[in-house]
Scaffold this active site. Structure first.
Site, mmCIF file in Angstrom:
data_model
loop_
_atom_site.group_PDB
_atom_site.id
_atom_site.type_symbol
_atom_site.label_atom_id
_atom_site.label_comp_id
_atom_site.label_asym_id
_atom_site.label_seq_id
_atom_site.Cartn_x
_atom_site.Cartn_y
_atom_site.Cartn_z
ATOM 1 N N CYS A 148 -3.929 4.823 7.099
ATOM 2 C CA CYS A 148 -4.269 4.541 8.722
ATOM 3 C C CYS A 148 -3.167 5.001 9.616
ATOM 4 C CB CYS A 148 -4.395 3.143 8.882
ATOM 5 S SG CYS A 148 -5.612 2.548 7.416
ATOM 6 N N ASN A 196 0.791 -1.256 -0.002
ATOM 7 C CA ASN A 196 0.099 0.177 -0.028
ATOM 8 C C ASN A 196 1.130 1.272 0.060
ATOM 9 O OD1 ASN A 196 0.309 -1.437 2.605
ATOM 10 N ND2 ASN A 196 -0.362 0.825 3.317
HETATM 11 N N1 PLP Z 1 -4.055 -3.917 4.180
HETATM 12 C C1 PLP Z 1 -3.581 -3.095 3.181
HETATM 13 C C2 PLP Z 1 -2.495 -3.472 2.381
HETATM 14 C C3 PLP Z 1 -4.315 -1.784 3.202
HETATM 15 O O1 PLP Z 1 -3.707 -1.042 2.274
HETATM 16 C C4 PLP Z 1 -5.319 -1.645 4.176
HETATM 17 C C5 PLP Z 1 -5.871 -0.054 4.279
HETATM 18 O O2 PLP Z 1 -5.071 0.983 3.681
HETATM 19 C C6 PLP Z 1 -5.913 -2.520 4.994
HETATM 20 C C7 PLP Z 1 -4.988 -3.541 4.955
HETATM 21 C C8 PLP Z 1 -6.989 -2.317 6.035
HETATM 22 O O3 PLP Z 1 -8.186 -2.175 5.172
HETATM 23 P P1 PLP Z 1 -9.546 -1.552 5.880
HETATM 24 O O4 PLP Z 1 -9.565 -0.293 5.707
HETATM 25 O O5 PLP Z 1 -10.631 -2.523 5.074
HETATM 26 O O6 PLP Z 1 -9.547 -2.257 7.202
#
Ligand code: PLP
Length: 377
Positions: A321, A146
Site C-alpha cells: 500500500c 507487515n
Molecule cells: N494492516 C496491516 C498490518 C497490513 O499489512 C495491511 C495490508 O497490507 C492492512 C492493515 C490493510 O489491509 P487491507 O488490504 O485488507 O485493507
C-alpha cells in the site's frame, strides 16, 4: 512464476472460490430480507462470525463486525474509539491505515502521540511506559509488522497498558498475524483486533474488527443499519463465507505450514549468506517466518525488484500500500540509514512456496547483485 509477495496478498484457496460461488448464485439473497432464504443467509453470516471469534481465541459472547477491508476496520477502531480531550497513543511502526487515521485524528484536534519502535521493529516498551497515563483513551499497535515480520507480545504489552491506563481501549492490528499465530485474545487485555481475508487465501474486500462484548465503537458508516447499526451496507455474504473457509483452513494447517515456511526462510538466509555479500536482514530474529526483509547495500531495492520481475519473480519493496511513497517510515524509525532503506526488498512466503523456488530466487539475486554493483547502480 515465483510469488514471494504473500504479505501483500495471497492466492485464493479453490475451496474458498467454491464456497463463494454458492453464496453468489443459489444463495444470493439479501441477508436483511424477511423470507426464509434471506434468514438462512443471515444465519450463515452469524455462523461465520462465531467461527472466527473462536479462531481468535476470544470469548464466545464478544463482537465482530465485518468490513470491506482491514483498512476500514482500522479506521473504525481509531475513529470509533477515539475521545476528544483524552490521549491517543499509536506506534510509528503501524500500517498506513492506522498511522494515517491517527494523523487525521490529530488534524481534527484529537490529542495523538506516537510510540517509538526498536531497532528490531518491535514496540518500544520503555517509550510506551513513559507515555501511559490515566487519561489515555486508546492505544493502537500491531501484532506482527507487515514490513519485517517482528512479533509484538500482545499479552505482555496489553497487560502493561491495562495496569497504567486502566480505561484505555487497546486496539491491535492483527492483519499479518491472523491465520499464522494463535492470538488467544481471551488470555490478553486486548479490547479490539483487526483482521483481513486476502492475506490468508481468502477473497479481497473483506476484513473485520473484533471487540469485547461490553464495547461499542462509534459508527463511521451510516445507512440502513446493518451489523447492529455499526456498519451499514448490504453484507458481502460470499466474501464473508470465503473469509471464514480460508481462516478455518489456515488454522487446521497452522503447525504444518509454519514448519514449512520456517524452513524456507532459514534456507533463504543460509543461501544468501553463502552466495551474496553486503546485505542486512531487517527485523527481529524471532519474527514471523512468513516475512523476510532484506536491505541489499549499494543497490536500489526497486531495481532489484524489476530484475527479479524479468525472471518472473514477484517481490515487493516494503508494504504494497505504501510502495508508491518515497522513503520508508517503518525502517526509518528502526534507525536504518538511507542506503539500507533504498536497498530494501521484502520477500514473503506462503505454504505454496518451495525450497527450489528459494534456490532460484537467490541465484537471480546473486547474478543481479554482481551486475548492479559492477555497473554501480
Ligand atoms: N494492516 C496491516 C498490518 C497490513 O499489512 C495491511 C495490508 O497490507 C492492512 C492493515 C490493510 O489491509 P487491507 O488490504 O485488507 O485493507
Amino acid at each position: 512464476m515465483i510469488y514471494f509477495d504473500n504479505a501483500a496478498t495471497t492466492f485464493v484457496y479453490p475451496e474458498v472460490v467454491e464456497a463463494m460461488k454458492q453464496y453468489s448464485t443459489e444463495l444470493f439473497f439479501n441477508p436483511s430480507g424477511l423470507y426464509k432464504q434471506a434468514v438462512m443467509v443471515k444465519n450463515k453470516i452469524e455462523e461465520c462470525k462465531n467461527t472466527i471469534i473462536k479462531l481468535l481465541g476470544a470469548n464466545a459472547s464478544s463482537n465482530l463486525v465485518f468490513t470491506a477491508s482491514a483498512t476500514e476496520a482500522n479506521n473504525l477502531a481509531l475513529f470509533g474509539f477515539a475521545k476528544k480531550n483524552k490521549k491517543i497513543l499509536v506506534s510509528v511502526g503501524e500500517h498506513a491505515s492506522v498511522y494515517n487515521s491517527a494523523s487525521q485524528l490529530s488534524n481534527l484536534g484529537f490529542d495523538v502521540d506516537f510510540i517509538k519502535i526498536t531497532k528490531q521493529g518491535l514496540l518500544d516498551i520503555d517509550d510506551l511506559k513513559s507515555k501511559l497515563t490515566e487519561d489515555v483513551c486508546l492505544v493502537s499497535f500491531m501484532h506482527v509488522s507487515n514490513e519485517t515480520g517482528a512479533i509484538n507480545d500482545i499479552k505482555q504489552i496489553s497487560s502493561l497498558i491495562r495496569q497504567k491506563s486502566k480505561n484505555a481501549i487497546i486496539h491491535c492490528d492483527g492483519v499479518q498475524a491472523f491465520g499464522k499465530l494463535c492470538p488467544n485474545l481471551q488470555n490478553t487485555d486486548v479490547d479490539a483486533y483487526t483482521i483481513s481475508s486476502h492475506k490468508i487465501h481468502g477473497p479481497k474486500g473483506v476484513g473485520a474488527l473484533w471487540f469485547r462484548q461490553d464495547l461499542k465503537p462509534k459508527t463511521i458508516i451510516f445507512g440502513g443499519g446493518q451489523e447492529n447499526g455499526l456498519r451499514s451496507g448490504t453484507e458481502n455474504t460470499a466474501g464473508i463465507v470465503g473469509f471464514c473457509v480460508a481462516a478455518q483452513k489456515m488454522y487446521e494447517n497452522l503447525d504444518k505450514n509454519r514448519q514449512h515456511i520456517k524452513q524456507l526462510k532459514q534456507h533463504f538466509i543460509d543461501e544468501l549468506n553463502k552466495k551474496c555479500s553486503s546485505f542486512v536482514i531487517n527485523g527481529d530474529e524471532n519474527g514471523l517466518p512468513n516475512i523476510l526483509s532484506v536491505s541489499f547495500l549499494g543497490v536500489k531495492g526497486e531495481t532489484m525488484l524489476h530484475l527479479l520481475e524479468e525472471k518472473d519473480i514477484c517481490v515487493s519493496t516494503g508494504s504494497a500500500c505504501s510502495s508508491k511513497h518515497v522513503g520508508n517510515r517503518v525502517l526509518q524509525n528502526m534507525g536504518k540509514n538511507k542506503q539500507q532503506m533504498e536497498g530494501n526488498v521484502r520477500f514473503s512466503f506462503s505454504e505454496f512456496n518451495t525450497i527450489e523456488e528459494v534456490d532460484t530466487v537467490v541465484d537471480v539475486i546473486e547474478t543481479s547483485l554482481n551486475r548492479l554493483r559492477q555497473l554501480n547502480i
